[in-house]
Scaffold this motif. Sequence first.
Motif, PDB file in Angstrom:
ATOM      1  N   ARG A  45      51.771  66.421  -3.306  1.00  0.00           N
ATOM      2  CA  ARG A  45      52.129  67.813  -3.036  1.00  0.00           C
ATOM      3  C   ARG A  45      51.595  68.765  -4.089  1.00  0.00           C
ATOM      4  NH1 ARG A  45      58.399  66.940  -1.263  1.00  0.00           N
ATOM      5  NH2 ARG A  45      57.933  65.794   0.638  1.00  0.00           N
ATOM      6  N   VAL A  46      51.676  68.363  -5.350  1.00  0.00           N
ATOM      7  CA  VAL A  46      51.213  69.237  -6.432  1.00  0.00           C
ATOM      8  C   VAL A  46      49.709  69.466  -6.315  1.00  0.00           C
ATOM      9  CG1 VAL A  46      51.024  69.488  -8.935  1.00  0.00           C
ATOM     10  CG2 VAL A  46      53.091  68.521  -7.949  1.00  0.00           C
ATOM     11  N   ALA A  47      48.954  68.410  -6.045  1.00  0.00           N
ATOM     12  CA  ALA A  47      47.499  68.544  -5.894  1.00  0.00           C
ATOM     13  C   ALA A  47      47.157  69.446  -4.719  1.00  0.00           C
ATOM     14  CB  ALA A  47      46.867  67.169  -5.723  1.00  0.00           C
ATOM     15  N   ARG A  48      47.875  69.278  -3.603  1.00  0.00           N
ATOM     16  CA  ARG A  48      47.613  70.136  -2.438  1.00  0.00           C
ATOM     17  C   ARG A  48      47.959  71.590  -2.759  1.00  0.00           C
ATOM     18  NH1 ARG A  48      49.772  65.787   0.461  1.00  0.00           N
ATOM     19  NH2 ARG A  48      51.776  66.827   0.655  1.00  0.00           N
ATOM     20  N   PHE A  49      49.065  71.803  -3.473  1.00  0.00           N
ATOM     21  CA  PHE A  49      49.473  73.166  -3.830  1.00  0.00           C
ATOM     22  C   PHE A  49      48.444  73.809  -4.760  1.00  0.00           C
ATOM     23  CE2 PHE A  49      51.756  75.925  -6.870  1.00  0.00           C
ATOM     24  CZ  PHE A  49      52.080  76.958  -6.003  1.00  0.00           C
ATOM     25  N   LEU A  50      47.988  73.063  -5.757  1.00  0.00           N
ATOM     26  CA  LEU A  50      47.033  73.613  -6.717  1.00  0.00           C
ATOM     27  C   LEU A  50      45.637  73.789  -6.136  1.00  0.00           C
ATOM     28  CD1 LEU A  50      48.090  71.749  -9.968  1.00  0.00           C
ATOM     29  CD2 LEU A  50      48.548  74.123  -9.347  1.00  0.00           C
ATOM     30  N   SER A  51      45.360  73.164  -4.997  1.00  0.00           N
ATOM     31  CA  SER A  51      44.042  73.317  -4.398  1.00  0.00           C
ATOM     32  C   SER A  51      43.996  74.423  -3.348  1.00  0.00           C
ATOM     33  CB  SER A  51      43.582  71.995  -3.774  1.00  0.00           C
ATOM     34  OG  SER A  51      44.421  71.648  -2.688  1.00  0.00           O
ATOM     35  N   THR A  52      45.053  75.215  -3.241  1.00  0.00           N
ATOM     36  CA  THR A  52      45.027  76.352  -2.324  1.00  0.00           C
ATOM     37  C   THR A  52      44.061  77.410  -2.856  1.00  0.00           C
ATOM     38  OG1 THR A  52      46.899  77.419  -3.402  1.00  0.00           O
ATOM     39  CG2 THR A  52      47.400  75.968  -1.530  1.00  0.00           C
ATOM     40  N   ALA A  53      43.546  78.227  -1.957  1.00  0.00           N
ATOM     41  CA  ALA A  53      42.530  79.223  -2.335  1.00  0.00           C
ATOM     42  C   ALA A  53      43.003  80.183  -3.429  1.00  0.00           C
ATOM     43  CB  ALA A  53      42.070  79.988  -1.093  1.00  0.00           C
ATOM     44  N   PRO A  54      44.217  80.742  -3.350  1.00  0.00           N
ATOM     45  CA  PRO A  54      44.628  81.672  -4.415  1.00  0.00           C
ATOM     46  C   PRO A  54      44.720  81.005  -5.786  1.00  0.00           C
ATOM     47  CG  PRO A  54      46.080  81.885  -2.520  1.00  0.00           C
ATOM     48  CD  PRO A  54      45.210  80.704  -2.266  1.00  0.00           C
ATOM     49  N   LEU A  55      45.207  79.778  -5.842  1.00  0.00           N
ATOM     50  CA  LEU A  55      45.325  79.118  -7.141  1.00  0.00           C
ATOM     51  C   LEU A  55      43.973  78.649  -7.668  1.00  0.00           C
ATOM     52  CD1 LEU A  55      48.696  77.244  -6.801  1.00  0.00           C
ATOM     53  CD2 LEU A  55      48.181  79.289  -8.102  1.00  0.00           C
ATOM     54  N   ARG A  56      43.060  78.265  -6.774  1.00  0.00           N
ATOM     55  CA  ARG A  56      41.697  77.952  -7.229  1.00  0.00           C
ATOM     56  C   ARG A  56      41.038  79.197  -7.800  1.00  0.00           C
ATOM     57  NH1 ARG A  56      40.794  75.420  -2.250  1.00  0.00           N
ATOM     58  NH2 ARG A  56      39.275  77.047  -1.796  1.00  0.00           N
ATOM     59  N   SER A  57      41.216  80.331  -7.131  1.00  0.00           N
ATOM     60  CA  SER A  57      40.647  81.594  -7.618  1.00  0.00           C
ATOM     61  C   SER A  57      41.234  81.964  -8.975  1.00  0.00           C
ATOM     62  CB  SER A  57      40.911  82.697  -6.600  1.00  0.00           C
ATOM     63  OG  SER A  57      40.461  83.936  -7.092  1.00  0.00           O
ATOM     64  N   LEU A  58      42.542  81.778  -9.118  1.00  0.00           N
ATOM     65  CA  LEU A  58      43.191  82.058 -10.405  1.00  0.00           C
ATOM     66  C   LEU A  58      42.664  81.130 -11.495  1.00  0.00           C
ATOM     67  CD1 LEU A  58      45.330  83.747 -11.856  1.00  0.00           C
ATOM     68  CD2 LEU A  58      47.002  82.004 -11.208  1.00  0.00           C
ATOM     69  N   GLY A  59      42.430  79.887 -11.152  1.00  0.00           N
ATOM     70  CA  GLY A  59      41.890  78.937 -12.128  1.00  0.00           C
ATOM     71  C   GLY A  59      40.484  79.298 -12.559  1.00  0.00           C
ATOM     72  N   VAL A  60      39.660  79.735 -11.623  1.00  0.00           N
ATOM     73  CA  VAL A  60      38.284  80.107 -11.936  1.00  0.00           C
ATOM     74  C   VAL A  60      38.255  81.355 -12.812  1.00  0.00           C
ATOM     75  CG1 VAL A  60      36.150  80.976 -10.900  1.00  0.00           C
ATOM     76  CG2 VAL A  60      37.282  78.989  -9.926  1.00  0.00           C
ATOM     77  N   VAL A 102      44.955  91.098 -11.309  1.00  0.00           N
ATOM     78  CA  VAL A 102      43.892  91.834 -10.605  1.00  0.00           C
ATOM     79  C   VAL A 102      42.778  92.217 -11.587  1.00  0.00           C
ATOM     80  CG1 VAL A 102      43.374  94.006  -9.414  1.00  0.00           C
ATOM     81  CG2 VAL A 102      45.371  92.662  -8.750  1.00  0.00           C
ATOM     82  N   ILE A 103      43.152  92.678 -12.762  1.00  0.00           N
ATOM     83  CA  ILE A 103      42.158  93.031 -13.790  1.00  0.00           C
ATOM     84  C   ILE A 103      41.355  91.795 -14.196  1.00  0.00           C
ATOM     85  CG2 ILE A 103      41.882  93.786 -16.198  1.00  0.00           C
ATOM     86  CD1 ILE A 103      42.467  96.070 -14.286  1.00  0.00           C
ATOM     87  N   GLY A 104      42.029  90.664 -14.399  1.00  0.00           N
ATOM     88  CA  GLY A 104      41.331  89.428 -14.760  1.00  0.00           C
ATOM     89  C   GLY A 104      40.365  88.979 -13.681  1.00  0.00           C
ATOM     90  N   GLU A 105      40.796  89.054 -12.423  1.00  0.00           N
ATOM     91  CA  GLU A 105      39.917  88.687 -11.311  1.00  0.00           C
ATOM     92  C   GLU A 105      38.713  89.626 -11.242  1.00  0.00           C
ATOM     93  OE1 GLU A 105      38.198  86.871  -8.099  1.00  0.00           O
ATOM     94  OE2 GLU A 105      39.865  86.100  -9.283  1.00  0.00           O
ATOM     95  N   GLY A 106      38.959  90.915 -11.430  1.00  0.00           N
ATOM     96  CA  GLY A 106      37.857  91.875 -11.426  1.00  0.00           C
ATOM     97  C   GLY A 106      36.894  91.643 -12.573  1.00  0.00           C
TER      98      GLY A 106
END
Length: 125
Positions: A45-60, A102-106
Amino acid sequence: VASIVTVVRPWDGPTAGLWRVASFGALYSIPFILLLWSLASGRGRVARFLSTAPLRSLGVSSFALYLTHRPFLEVLGADVVRESNNLAGWLLMLALLGFTMVIGEGAHRYIERPCHKLLIKLQRR
């Protein structure tokens, strides 16, 4: 070794020193080893949760978030959040957290990524 140290650890009270600190490190290392193993395998479950698009984007974009969050928090009211004990302080904290994300993503999308591409081009020359 970590599990043995955790199980046989003597309890000498709050002044047990290095042995106490090392054994608690072993106590924490076991769950983290299991968590990392689960994440590396991509199952659970944790791996599936962390592989969602928003969390991958946050990680990148996490490095850009790390670089930008402190100045923005100081300018935008971190002191107000620290000093408040009511719901308004918590809501302001959530708003500041969202804004810094939002600032970090930008910063990642419009500064870090283009600079990375430019450096790759310059390196190829």
